[in-house]
Design a protein around this motif. Structure first.
Motif, mmCIF file in Angstrom:
data_model
loop_
_atom_site.group_PDB
_atom_site.id
_atom_site.type_symbol
_atom_site.label_atom_id
_atom_site.label_comp_id
_atom_site.label_asym_id
_atom_site.label_seq_id
_atom_site.Cartn_x
_atom_site.Cartn_y
_atom_site.Cartn_z
ATOM 1 N N GLN A 139 0.839 -1.196 0.000
ATOM 2 C CA GLN A 139 0.000 0.000 0.000
ATOM 3 C C GLN A 139 0.877 1.251 0.000
ATOM 4 O O GLN A 139 0.591 2.228 -0.708
ATOM 5 N N GLU A 140 1.949 1.218 0.771
ATOM 6 C CA GLU A 140 2.844 2.371 0.861
ATOM 7 C C GLU A 140 3.533 2.640 -0.474
ATOM 8 O O GLU A 140 3.734 3.802 -0.856
ATOM 9 N N ARG A 141 3.878 1.583 -1.195
ATOM 10 C CA ARG A 141 4.521 1.760 -2.499
ATOM 11 C C ARG A 141 3.566 2.428 -3.476
ATOM 12 O O ARG A 141 3.955 3.291 -4.257
ATOM 13 N N LEU A 142 2.313 2.034 -3.416
ATOM 14 C CA LEU A 142 1.322 2.634 -4.309
ATOM 15 C C LEU A 142 1.081 4.101 -3.960
ATOM 16 O O LEU A 142 0.937 4.939 -4.855
ATOM 17 N N ARG A 143 1.056 4.418 -2.681
ATOM 18 C CA ARG A 143 0.780 5.782 -2.247
ATOM 19 C C ARG A 143 1.848 6.754 -2.731
ATOM 20 O O ARG A 143 1.609 7.961 -2.823
ATOM 21 N N LYS A 144 3.031 6.253 -3.051
ATOM 22 C CA LYS A 144 4.094 7.128 -3.534
ATOM 23 C C LYS A 144 3.736 7.764 -4.876
ATOM 24 O O LYS A 144 4.327 8.760 -5.279
ATOM 25 N N LEU A 145 2.767 7.166 -5.554
ATOM 26 C CA LEU A 145 2.375 7.660 -6.868
ATOM 27 C C LEU A 145 1.175 8.606 -6.816
ATOM 28 O O LEU A 145 0.771 9.153 -7.841
ATOM 29 N N GLU A 146 0.607 8.806 -5.642
ATOM 30 C CA GLU A 146 -0.633 9.575 -5.532
ATOM 31 C C GLU A 146 -0.534 10.991 -6.091
ATOM 32 O O GLU A 146 -1.507 11.525 -6.634
ATOM 33 N N ASN A 147 0.626 11.617 -5.960
ATOM 34 C CA ASN A 147 0.763 13.000 -6.413
ATOM 35 C C ASN A 147 1.147 13.121 -7.883
ATOM 36 O O ASN A 147 1.360 14.231 -8.383
ATOM 37 N N TYR A 148 1.234 11.990 -8.571
ATOM 38 C CA TYR A 148 1.579 12.026 -9.991
ATOM 39 C C TYR A 148 0.326 12.188 -10.845
ATOM 40 O O TYR A 148 -0.721 11.604 -10.555
ATOM 41 N N THR A 149 0.464 12.976 -11.889
ATOM 42 C CA THR A 149 -0.599 13.081 -12.886
ATOM 43 C C THR A 149 -0.145 12.337 -14.134
ATOM 44 O O THR A 149 1.049 12.217 -14.401
ATOM 45 N N VAL A 150 -1.100 11.843 -14.882
ATOM 46 C CA VAL A 150 -0.815 11.092 -16.099
ATOM 47 C C VAL A 150 -1.470 11.792 -17.287
ATOM 48 O O VAL A 150 -2.634 12.169 -17.221
#
Length: 251
Positions: A87-98
């Protein structure tokens, strides 16, 4: 078309041909800035232009932007069932836009991940974080395109950046050398061909003029504030430490 279907179409295409990957950073005077990674699959679009235009689905013009936070919100229940570390690894991407742009008629196929940062030292390696997307397989099944994306750029290394106004550093450290070698040796012949014909370019923009770059292949812009280095993508995958270098600035 749903976001997952858009991503699935893109990464299926990426897995079938060579691509150009560009890692770009804009650094401000205060150490903050903007980070992005772009996959350029225009070569595929050029090769399959007519076929894509004749296919109603593949030939559809796409210009879409969304955030990982939005994507995760739709799979909140599935993510909650994952182990804490995943879950923590996924949360690292939360601030990224695609951002996705696909236009067969214009032979365009671009995928960009971007994020703003306050301190470059806190910037996470996007490819490493993206590898955690494979954890969503259970919740998304065969429709999980991001698992494919993790496989494309995951080189089993930890990438760190530092900037203090006098010096900039890009340093990748191989996490598990034996595991990485085994995984790379087991790459299918098709993927090896893709990697060998692809490139990985780093392009860094600084607020100060560059005095010296430790990589002899580095190119400087006319104002000496942008450093560009192009590598074979196979180096990025098998020997990420080859992409390490330091930049010194004029006073």
């Amino acid at each position: 078309m749903k976001v997952t279907k858009l991503l699935l179409a893109l990464f299926t295409a990426v897995a079938l041909t060579s691509c150009n990957f560009t890692e770009e950073i804009y650094v401000n005077n205060d150490g903050g800035g903007k980070f992005s990674i772009q996959l350029d699959g225009s070569q595929l679009a050029a090769m399959a232009g007519k076929e894509m235009q004749n296919d109603p689905q593949a030939g559809k013009v796409i210009d879409s932007t969304f955030s990982f936070k939005e994507l995760f919100a739709a799979k909140e229940d599935s993510i909650a069932k994952l182990p804490t570390d995943e879950q923590e690894r996924l949360r690292k991407l939360e601030n990224y836009t695609v951002s996705m742009k696909m236009n067969a008629a214009e032979q365009q196929m671009l995928f960009t991940m971007a994020t703003d940062f306050k301190n470059i030292g806190e910037l996470e390696d996007a490819w490493s974080a993206m590898s955690g997307m494979s954890a969503l397989d259970k919740g998304m099944g065969k429709t999980n395109p991001m698992a494919q994306a993790g496989g494309i750029g995951n080189n089993n290394s930890l990438l760190k950046y530092s900037y203090d106004g006098k010096k900039f550093s890009r340093k990748a450290t191989l996490l598990k050398k034996e595991t990485a070698e085994t995984e790379n040796d087991s790459l299918g012949e098709a993927f090896n061909m893709i990697y060998e014909s692809s490139t990985y370019t780093v392009k860094y923009h600084f607020p100060k003029k560059v005095k010296k770059v430790s990589n002899a292949s580095a190119m400087l812009s006319s104002d000496k504030k942008t450093v560009t280095v192009e590598y074979p993508f196979m180096d990025y995958m098998k020997e990420p430490e080859k992409l390490n270098f330091d930049v010194e600035f004029e006073k």
